[in-house]
Design a protein around this motif. Sequence first.
Motif, PDB file in Angstrom:
ATOM      1  N   ALA A 180      79.165  34.636  18.095  1.00  0.00           N
ATOM      2  CA  ALA A 180      79.645  35.753  17.493  1.00  0.00           C
ATOM      3  C   ALA A 180      79.534  35.782  15.897  1.00  0.00           C
ATOM      4  N   ALA A 181      80.166  34.641  15.538  1.00  0.00           N
ATOM      5  CA  ALA A 181      80.320  34.467  14.124  1.00  0.00           C
ATOM      6  C   ALA A 181      78.883  34.644  13.287  1.00  0.00           C
ATOM      7  N   ARG A 182      78.067  33.887  13.977  1.00  0.00           N
ATOM      8  CA  ARG A 182      76.481  34.023  13.429  1.00  0.00           C
ATOM      9  C   ARG A 182      76.138  35.440  13.384  1.00  0.00           C
ATOM     10  N   MET A 183      76.209  36.263  14.390  1.00  0.00           N
ATOM     11  CA  MET A 183      75.899  37.735  14.510  1.00  0.00           C
ATOM     12  C   MET A 183      76.429  38.390  13.577  1.00  0.00           C
ATOM     13  N   LEU A 184      77.790  37.933  13.150  1.00  0.00           N
ATOM     14  CA  LEU A 184      78.621  38.910  12.089  1.00  0.00           C
ATOM     15  C   LEU A 184      78.284  38.147  10.592  1.00  0.00           C
ATOM     16  N   GLY A 185      77.663  37.141  10.556  1.00  0.00           N
ATOM     17  CA  GLY A 185      77.410  36.634   9.108  1.00  0.00           C
ATOM     18  C   GLY A 185      78.541  35.895   8.614  1.00  0.00           C
ATOM     19  N   THR A 186      79.441  35.443   9.417  1.00  0.00           N
ATOM     20  CA  THR A 186      80.666  34.775   8.956  1.00  0.00           C
ATOM     21  C   THR A 186      81.030  33.159   9.735  1.00  0.00           C
ATOM     22  N   ASP A 187      81.728  32.670   9.166  1.00  0.00           N
ATOM     23  CA  ASP A 187      82.272  31.168   9.673  1.00  0.00           C
ATOM     24  C   ASP A 187      83.092  31.573  10.839  1.00  0.00           C
ATOM     25  N   CYS A 188      83.242  30.612  11.699  1.00  0.00           N
ATOM     26  CA  CYS A 188      84.457  30.499  12.554  1.00  0.00           C
ATOM     27  C   CYS A 188      85.752  30.051  12.051  1.00  0.00           C
ATOM     28  N   THR A 189      86.403  31.153  11.355  1.00  0.00           N
ATOM     29  CA  THR A 189      87.830  30.733  10.740  1.00  0.00           C
ATOM     30  C   THR A 189      88.753  31.457  11.640  1.00  0.00           C
ATOM     31  N   TYR A 190      90.004  30.741  11.484  1.00  0.00           N
ATOM     32  CA  TYR A 190      91.175  31.144  12.289  1.00  0.00           C
ATOM     33  C   TYR A 190      92.361  30.921  11.301  1.00  0.00           C
ATOM     34  N   PRO A 191      93.443  31.332  11.854  1.00  0.00           N
ATOM     35  CA  PRO A 191      94.817  31.367  10.707  1.00  0.00           C
ATOM     36  C   PRO A 191      94.815  29.735  10.410  1.00  0.00           C
ATOM     37  N   PRO A 192      95.512  29.592   9.256  1.00  0.00           N
ATOM     38  CA  PRO A 192      95.711  28.323   8.851  1.00  0.00           C
ATOM     39  C   PRO A 192      96.902  27.656   9.720  1.00  0.00           C
ATOM     40  N   GLN A 193      96.797  26.324   9.934  1.00  0.00           N
ATOM     41  CA  GLN A 193      97.657  25.459  10.720  1.00  0.00           C
ATOM     42  C   GLN A 193      97.916  25.757  12.046  1.00  0.00           C
ATOM     43  N   HIS A 194      96.805  26.473  12.747  1.00  0.00           N
ATOM     44  CA  HIS A 194      96.816  26.644  13.858  1.00  0.00           C
ATOM     45  C   HIS A 194      96.196  25.485  14.848  1.00  0.00           C
ATOM     46  N   ARG A 195      96.709  25.239  16.055  1.00  0.00           N
ATOM     47  CA  ARG A 195      96.063  24.034  16.928  1.00  0.00           C
ATOM     48  C   ARG A 195      94.776  24.957  17.719  1.00  0.00           C
ATOM     49  N   ILE A 196      93.659  24.454  17.774  1.00  0.00           N
ATOM     50  CA  ILE A 196      92.538  24.910  18.314  1.00  0.00           C
ATOM     51  C   ILE A 196      92.558  24.504  19.805  1.00  0.00           C
ATOM     52  N   HIS A 197      92.316  25.430  20.796  1.00  0.00           N
ATOM     53  CA  HIS A 197      92.222  25.106  22.384  1.00  0.00           C
ATOM     54  C   HIS A 197      90.945  25.680  22.949  1.00  0.00           C
ATOM     55  N   ASN A 198      89.852  24.886  23.055  1.00  0.00           N
ATOM     56  CA  ASN A 198      88.626  25.260  23.445  1.00  0.00           C
ATOM     57  C   ASN A 198      88.710  25.632  25.144  1.00  0.00           C
ATOM     58  N   ALA A 199      87.956  26.881  25.366  1.00  0.00           N
ATOM     59  CA  ALA A 199      87.961  27.380  26.530  1.00  0.00           C
ATOM     60  C   ALA A 199      87.278  26.123  27.712  1.00  0.00           C
ATOM     61  N   TYR A 200      86.341  25.532  27.404  1.00  0.00           N
ATOM     62  CA  TYR A 200      85.656  24.735  28.059  1.00  0.00           C
ATOM     63  C   TYR A 200      86.052  23.273  27.823  1.00  0.00           C
ATOM     64  N   TRP A 201      85.525  22.740  26.588  1.00  0.00           N
ATOM     65  CA  TRP A 201      86.004  21.287  26.217  1.00  0.00           C
ATOM     66  C   TRP A 201      87.099  20.964  26.216  1.00  0.00           C
ATOM     67  N   ARG A 202      87.857  19.881  26.584  1.00  0.00           N
ATOM     68  CA  ARG A 202      89.009  19.186  26.372  1.00  0.00           C
ATOM     69  C   ARG A 202      88.827  17.829  26.611  1.00  0.00           C
ATOM     70  N   TRP A 203      89.566  16.898  25.906  1.00  0.00           N
ATOM     71  CA  TRP A 203      89.047  15.575  26.186  1.00  0.00           C
ATOM     72  C   TRP A 203      89.880  14.989  27.367  1.00  0.00           C
ATOM     73  N   ASP A 204      90.826  15.679  27.958  1.00  0.00           N
ATOM     74  CA  ASP A 204      91.388  15.200  29.084  1.00  0.00           C
ATOM     75  C   ASP A 204      90.964  16.094  30.276  1.00  0.00           C
ATOM     76  N   ASP A 205      89.939  16.964  30.198  1.00  0.00           N
ATOM     77  CA  ASP A 205      89.377  17.707  31.152  1.00  0.00           C
ATOM     78  C   ASP A 205      87.809  17.976  30.941  1.00  0.00           C
ATOM     79  N   PRO A 206      86.877  17.015  30.711  1.00  0.00           N
ATOM     80  CA  PRO A 206      85.806  17.537  30.058  1.00  0.00           C
ATOM     81  C   PRO A 206      84.770  18.269  31.087  1.00  0.00           C
ATOM     82  N   ALA A 207      84.724  18.072  32.586  1.00  0.00           N
ATOM     83  CA  ALA A 207      83.714  18.364  33.386  1.00  0.00           C
ATOM     84  C   ALA A 207      83.347  20.067  33.084  1.00  0.00           C
ATOM     85  N   PRO A 208      84.462  20.757  32.851  1.00  0.00           N
ATOM     86  CA  PRO A 208      84.063  22.223  32.939  1.00  0.00           C
ATOM     87  C   PRO A 208      83.056  22.459  31.894  1.00  0.00           C
TER      88      PRO A 208
END
Length: 413
Positions: free
Chosen positions: A350-378
Motif C-alpha cells: 500500500a505504501a508503495r502504491m501511495l508513493g510513501t514509506d511505511c510510517t507510523y506514530p512515533p514511539q509506538h510498538r509495532i505488532h505484525n499480523a503474521y510474523w511474531r518471534w514467539d509464533d512464527p508459523a502463520p
Amino acid sequence: MTGLQRKPLQQAVMLDDAPTAVVLGGGTNGLSLVRSLAHAGLRPVVVVDAKYDIASISRYARRAVVSSLEGREFISGLLALRARMPHGGVLFFADDRPLLAVSQHRASVAPWFSFELPSHEVLVDLTLKERFFQLAQRGGFPVPATHLVSSRGDLGVLQELRLPLCVKPNSRSPAYDGTFQKAYRVETLAEAQSLCARVLDAVGEVIVQEWIEGTNDSIYFCLCYLGPGAPVCFTGRKGRSFPPQTGWTASCWAAPEVAKELEDLTIRFFRSVGLTNGFASMEYKRDQRDGSFRFVEPTVGRTDLQVELSAVCGINLCHVGYCDAAGQARPALRLDPTHVWRDEFRDFLAARMLGTDCTYPPQHRIHNAYWRWDDPAPAVLEVARTAGHALHRAVARVLKAKSISASGQGIPG
C-alpha cells in the motif's frame, strides 16, 4: 466428519476447568482472535475450520476439522466437537458462514455452547448493506446517498448520485470475492454502469453510493462488545488500506482523540436497531469537505481483523466477551494507545502504491499480523501461499502468451 489435529482436545480445556475458547473460521480474522484470547491467558484456543490455515497453525491454537462451515452440516460437526469439551465452550466468530449457521440453528447450539448474538433478523439486516443504509437513513444517521441496483434496468438511477461513486457488493459471496475487489472508486457514470453490469452478471445485485472524499488515513473504526454489563468499545484509525481507500486494513492504531464521538454514535445506532448484545463494529470515513464522520459499513456478530489491536492496547474485547459468556468477572481495562497493528506484506504494498514509506506514530510498538518471534508459523505459511499464488499467476501468463503465439503462427502474412 470432524477431527482434531496436533493435540487431543481434552488438553485444550483451561486448567481451571473453565470453558474452552472456540474460534469459528480462520484467516487473518481468526488469527487476530486467537492471539487476542492468548494475550489474556486463554490458551490453547480451538480453531474450527474446514481447511489448514494461518489461524489453526498458531502455537496458541488447536485445530478442529469440519467438512463444511455452512448450514446444518457445520452444526452437526460443531456439536460433535462439543462432546469432547467437558466444561463447555465459548464461541467466537471470525467468518460470516459459521456465524449465520449458528444464528439460524441457535436453539440446537445454545444448550452446548455459550455465545452472544443479536436476533437473527437484526443480524441479517445489518449483513446486507442496502438494508443497513435504509436503517441508518431512517434513523437520521450520517450515511452517503446509496442505491441498490438489482438489474440492468436499474442502472438509470446512478444519474441521481454525485460523482465519484463507490461500487461494492450488497453482501459477500464466493462469486463476488473470486472475481472482484472489495470495493471500487469510479470517476464517471459510464465507468460505473459498465462495472455494475459486470457485477450484476456475476452476483445479481450491487450497491452504488456517493464517494466520501478523504485521504487514505481518514478511515476510522469503532469496535464494540455489548453484553450484560456496560458496553466496551475501542476506537482506532487506519494508517493505510490495501488497495488504498477501498481495501482491507493494512495498518492501524488507536484514535483516542475521536473515541467519545464515535463510540457514542456507534452505540446509539446499534441500540436504535435493537442490537444490544454481542460483537459489533462500525467503519467510518471523515469527509474532508466538512470534517464530519460518515458510516461506511458495520460488522455484526463477528470480530474484525483489527480486534487484536484492542487487546494489545489494553481494551481486550475478546477477553471481556469470554468472561461474560463464561460467567466470570470482567478484566480490568486500561487504554495504552501506543501500539500499531499492521499486515506487514500489504502495508508495504500500500505504501508503495501511495508513493510513501511505511510510517507510523512515533514511539509506538509495532505488532505484525503474521510474523511474531514467539509464533512464527502463520507468517511462514502466509509467505509460502503468497509465493505460490505469484508463481501460479506467472505460469498462467506464460501459458497464455504461448497460446496466443501458437494461434498466430497459422495466420498468413
